[in-house]
Design a protein around this motif. Structure first.
Motif, PDB file in Angstrom:
ATOM      1  N   VAL A  28       0.823  -1.200   0.000  1.00 56.27           N
ATOM      2  CA  VAL A  28       0.000   0.000   0.000  1.00 56.27           C
ATOM      3  C   VAL A  28       0.858   1.251   0.000  1.00 56.27           C
ATOM      4  CG1 VAL A  28      -1.889  -1.146   1.213  1.00 56.27           C
ATOM      5  CG2 VAL A  28      -0.156   0.065   2.524  1.00 56.27           C
ATOM      6  N   TRP A  29       0.241   2.341  -0.439  1.00 55.40           N
ATOM      7  CA  TRP A  29       0.862   3.641  -0.290  1.00 55.40           C
ATOM      8  C   TRP A  29       0.778   4.075   1.160  1.00 55.40           C
ATOM      9  CZ3 TRP A  29      -2.393   5.689  -4.920  1.00 55.40           C
ATOM     10  CH2 TRP A  29      -1.690   5.470  -6.126  1.00 55.40           C
ATOM     11  N   THR A  30       1.671   4.971   1.545  1.00 54.45           N
ATOM     12  CA  THR A  30       1.546   5.612   2.846  1.00 54.45           C
ATOM     13  C   THR A  30       0.334   6.551   2.799  1.00 54.45           C
ATOM     14  OG1 THR A  30       2.901   7.512   2.213  1.00 54.45           O
ATOM     15  CG2 THR A  30       4.056   5.573   3.115  1.00 54.45           C
ATOM     16  N   PRO A  31      -0.165   6.986   3.947  1.00 49.60           N
ATOM     17  CA  PRO A  31      -1.257   7.968   3.924  1.00 49.60           C
ATOM     18  C   PRO A  31      -0.891   9.218   3.130  1.00 49.60           C
ATOM     19  CG  PRO A  31      -1.069   7.024   6.109  1.00 49.60           C
ATOM     20  CD  PRO A  31       0.106   6.509   5.313  1.00 49.60           C
ATOM     21  N   GLU A  32       0.373   9.641   3.214  1.00 47.70           N
ATOM     22  CA  GLU A  32       0.809  10.814   2.470  1.00 47.70           C
ATOM     23  C   GLU A  32       0.741  10.572   0.968  1.00 47.70           C
ATOM     24  OE1 GLU A  32       2.068  10.944   6.547  1.00 47.70           O
ATOM     25  OE2 GLU A  32       2.477   9.433   4.998  1.00 47.70           O
ATOM     26  N   GLN A  33       1.130   9.375   0.534  1.00 47.38           N
ATOM     27  CA  GLN A  33       1.081   9.045  -0.891  1.00 47.38           C
ATOM     28  C   GLN A  33      -0.359   8.927  -1.378  1.00 47.38           C
ATOM     29  OE1 GLN A  33       3.515   5.540  -0.586  1.00 47.38           O
ATOM     30  NE2 GLN A  33       5.322   6.552  -1.444  1.00 47.38           N
ATOM     31  N   THR A  34      -1.228   8.350  -0.545  1.00 49.00           N
ATOM     32  CA  THR A  34      -2.640   8.282  -0.917  1.00 49.00           C
ATOM     33  C   THR A  34      -3.213   9.688  -1.049  1.00 49.00           C
ATOM     34  OG1 THR A  34      -2.915   6.154   0.212  1.00 49.00           O
ATOM     35  CG2 THR A  34      -4.919   7.419  -0.236  1.00 49.00           C
ATOM     36  N   GLY A  35      -2.828  10.571  -0.123  1.00 47.59           N
ATOM     37  CA  GLY A  35      -3.279  11.953  -0.204  1.00 47.59           C
ATOM     38  C   GLY A  35      -2.777  12.639  -1.459  1.00 47.59           C
ATOM     39  N   ALA A  36      -1.529  12.336  -1.844  1.00 50.22           N
ATOM     40  CA  ALA A  36      -0.968  12.932  -3.060  1.00 50.22           C
ATOM     41  C   ALA A  36      -1.730  12.448  -4.293  1.00 50.22           C
ATOM     42  CB  ALA A  36       0.511  12.576  -3.180  1.00 50.22           C
TER      43      ALA A  36
ATOM     44  N   THR B  83      -5.700  -0.734   6.160  1.00 54.09           N
ATOM     45  CA  THR B  83      -4.596  -0.374   7.046  1.00 54.09           C
ATOM     46  C   THR B  83      -4.847   0.976   7.718  1.00 54.09           C
ATOM     47  OG1 THR B  83      -3.332   0.558   5.193  1.00 54.09           O
ATOM     48  CG2 THR B  83      -2.917  -1.735   5.761  1.00 54.09           C
ATOM     49  N   LEU B  84      -5.554   1.886   7.038  1.00 46.29           N
ATOM     50  CA  LEU B  84      -5.915   3.158   7.669  1.00 46.29           C
ATOM     51  C   LEU B  84      -6.856   2.928   8.850  1.00 46.29           C
ATOM     52  CD1 LEU B  84      -6.514   5.469   4.568  1.00 46.29           C
ATOM     53  CD2 LEU B  84      -4.618   5.604   6.194  1.00 46.29           C
ATOM     54  N   ILE B  85      -7.803   1.996   8.680  1.00 46.05           N
ATOM     55  CA  ILE B  85      -8.715   1.672   9.778  1.00 46.05           C
ATOM     56  C   ILE B  85      -7.936   1.129  10.977  1.00 46.05           C
ATOM     57  CG2 ILE B  85     -10.578   0.110  10.497  1.00 46.05           C
ATOM     58  CD1 ILE B  85     -11.619   0.286   7.587  1.00 46.05           C
ATOM     59  N   LEU B  86      -7.001   0.231  10.703  1.00 45.09           N
ATOM     60  CA  LEU B  86      -6.191  -0.338  11.778  1.00 45.09           C
ATOM     61  C   LEU B  86      -5.315   0.721  12.432  1.00 45.09           C
ATOM     62  CD1 LEU B  86      -5.127  -3.680  10.033  1.00 45.09           C
ATOM     63  CD2 LEU B  86      -6.717  -3.444  11.950  1.00 45.09           C
TER      64      LEU B  86
ATOM     65  N   ASP C 276     -10.183  -2.305  15.362  1.00 40.05           N
ATOM     66  CA  ASP C 276      -9.709  -3.682  15.322  1.00 40.05           C
ATOM     67  C   ASP C 276     -10.082  -4.385  14.018  1.00 40.05           C
ATOM     68  OD1 ASP C 276     -12.398  -4.371  15.554  1.00 40.05           O
ATOM     69  OD2 ASP C 276     -12.279  -4.717  17.713  1.00 40.05           O
ATOM     70  N   LEU C 277      -9.678  -5.643  13.930  1.00 40.09           N
ATOM     71  CA  LEU C 277      -9.891  -6.414  12.704  1.00 40.09           C
ATOM     72  C   LEU C 277     -11.371  -6.653  12.419  1.00 40.09           C
ATOM     73  CD1 LEU C 277      -7.029  -9.061  12.965  1.00 40.09           C
ATOM     74  CD2 LEU C 277      -7.274  -7.301  11.206  1.00 40.09           C
ATOM     75  N   LYS C 278     -12.196  -6.664  13.455  1.00 39.26           N
ATOM     76  CA  LYS C 278     -13.624  -6.857  13.236  1.00 39.26           C
ATOM     77  C   LYS C 278     -14.195  -5.707  12.416  1.00 39.26           C
ATOM     78  CE  LYS C 278     -17.561  -8.978  13.811  1.00 39.26           C
ATOM     79  NZ  LYS C 278     -17.808 -10.273  13.127  1.00 39.26           N
ATOM     80  N   VAL C 279     -13.739  -4.490  12.670  1.00 36.95           N
ATOM     81  CA  VAL C 279     -14.197  -3.339  11.899  1.00 36.95           C
ATOM     82  C   VAL C 279     -13.723  -3.458  10.452  1.00 36.95           C
ATOM     83  CG1 VAL C 279     -14.089  -0.823  11.670  1.00 36.95           C
ATOM     84  CG2 VAL C 279     -14.238  -1.872  13.940  1.00 36.95           C
ATOM     85  N   VAL C 280     -12.479  -3.918  10.257  1.00 39.17           N
ATOM     86  CA  VAL C 280     -11.954  -4.133   8.904  1.00 39.17           C
ATOM     87  C   VAL C 280     -12.801  -5.173   8.182  1.00 39.17           C
ATOM     88  CG1 VAL C 280     -10.014  -5.029   7.562  1.00 39.17           C
ATOM     89  CG2 VAL C 280      -9.598  -3.458   9.474  1.00 39.17           C
ATOM     90  N   GLN C 281     -13.097  -6.280   8.855  1.00 36.78           N
ATOM     91  CA  GLN C 281     -13.891  -7.344   8.245  1.00 36.78           C
ATOM     92  C   GLN C 281     -15.250  -6.828   7.786  1.00 36.78           C
ATOM     93  OE1 GLN C 281     -15.179 -10.364  10.961  1.00 36.78           O
ATOM     94  NE2 GLN C 281     -16.502 -11.336   9.449  1.00 36.78           N
ATOM     95  N   GLU C 282     -15.933  -6.082   8.643  1.00 38.67           N
ATOM     96  CA  GLU C 282     -17.277  -5.612   8.325  1.00 38.67           C
ATOM     97  C   GLU C 282     -17.258  -4.528   7.251  1.00 38.67           C
ATOM     98  OE1 GLU C 282     -18.788  -4.431  12.107  1.00 38.67           O
ATOM     99  OE2 GLU C 282     -19.226  -6.489  12.752  1.00 38.67           O
ATOM    100  N   THR C 283     -16.269  -3.638   7.299  1.00 41.35           N
ATOM    101  CA  THR C 283     -16.208  -2.553   6.327  1.00 41.35           C
ATOM    102  C   THR C 283     -15.890  -3.072   4.935  1.00 41.35           C
ATOM    103  OG1 THR C 283     -15.476  -1.010   8.040  1.00 41.35           O
ATOM    104  CG2 THR C 283     -15.087  -0.353   5.758  1.00 41.35           C
TER     105      THR C 283
ATOM    106  N   SER D 238       1.106  -8.678   7.960  1.00 40.45           N
ATOM    107  CA  SER D 238       2.363  -7.955   7.748  1.00 40.45           C
ATOM    108  C   SER D 238       2.340  -6.542   8.313  1.00 40.45           C
ATOM    109  CB  SER D 238       2.679  -7.891   6.240  1.00 40.45           C
ATOM    110  OG  SER D 238       1.649  -7.211   5.538  1.00 40.45           O
ATOM    111  N   VAL D 239       1.154  -5.955   8.467  1.00 36.59           N
ATOM    112  CA  VAL D 239       1.098  -4.598   9.011  1.00 36.59           C
ATOM    113  C   VAL D 239       0.794  -4.580  10.498  1.00 36.59           C
ATOM    114  CG1 VAL D 239       0.370  -3.647   6.795  1.00 36.59           C
ATOM    115  CG2 VAL D 239      -1.356  -4.257   8.493  1.00 36.59           C
ATOM    116  N   LEU D 240       0.335  -5.699  11.050  1.00 34.50           N
ATOM    117  CA  LEU D 240      -0.051  -5.718  12.454  1.00 34.50           C
ATOM    118  C   LEU D 240       1.095  -5.499  13.434  1.00 34.50           C
ATOM    119  CD1 LEU D 240      -2.760  -8.520  12.475  1.00 34.50           C
ATOM    120  CD2 LEU D 240      -3.085  -6.068  12.663  1.00 34.50           C
TER     121      LEU D 240
END
Length: 212
Positions: free
Chosen positions: A9-17, A161-164, A169-176, A191-193
């Motif tokens: 993934v991109w970093t948040p800064e790269q996603t913003g760019a 990864t932004l949610i995390l 938690d992972l439950k929010v990632v799963q549902e979203t 790998s990001v945990l």
């Protein structure tokens, strides 16, 4: 070549760019929605206005447009979890409101050539989007912004990864994201945990006012 990680993934800064560079493009709202809320490409292409409630800030993901060779197919979401409700942040609600106004202007400009349907994201004549076009345009915009090459699907991983990173938690990632099980979420984002866990440890320790 095999990918070094399931999550690239991109970093948040790269996603913003990227989003800043794509802001004036007609598909900006689609990329914004994928980057922040993690819809699959086909789910974004298949989203209908009747499933978008901007007053409550909830979209219901119940359709998708998939690509089979070059042929497209309209059907139910991929997830075994079935249709899902995805909450929207205030910035995304604002983006979708702006997109709806733009679409109304496109409809007026096209007049009788406009193809009436309920799709949120369309071609400039109202026809549904072809998923390949969405990917091709994403890659061009990313290249123009001089960003590291990632797949459009990796914007979905980035949303997770932004949610995390925001402390959920992972439950929010799963549902979203509409993952069928929390195990899939754990396996995908292992790998990001560790980095997030270390940051959580630092944040927790910082609450204790220890004397030097």
């Amino acid at each position: 070549m095999p990918r070094p990680s399931a999550v690239m993934v991109w970093t948040p800064e790269q996603t913003g760019a990227f989003l800043s560079a794509a802001r004036t493009h007609e598909l900006y709202a689609l990329y914004h929605l994928i980057a922040l809320r993690g819809l699959r490409r086909g789910e974004a292409c298949g989203l209908r206005w009747s499933d978008v409630d901007l007053k409550t800030g909830i979209i219901t993901v119940r359709w998708q447009i998939t690509q089979l060779g070059w042929t497209t197919d309209h059907g139910q979401p991929k997830s075994e979890a079935g249709e899902r409700h995805v909450a929207l942040d205030s910035a995304t609600i604002k983006v979708l409101r702006g997109h709806r106004k733009d679409q109304q202007r496109w409809r007026l400009a096209r007049g009788g050539d406009w193809v009436e349907n309920d799709f949120v994201f369309t071609q400039d004549n109202g026809q549904p989007l072809h998923p390949a076009r969405v990917t091709d345009q994403f890659e061009r915009l990313a290249q123009q912004a001089s960003l590291p090459p990632v797949r459009l699907h990796d914007l979905r991983h980035g949303a997770a990864t932004l949610i995390l990173a925001a402390g959920h938690d992972l439950k929010v990632v799963q549902e979203t994201l509409g993952l069928s099980s929390i195990t899939i979420a754990a396996d995908t984002y292992t790998s990001v945990l560790p980095d997030l866990a270390r940051q959580a440890a630092e944040d927790a320790a910082a609450l204790i006012p220890l004397k030097p």
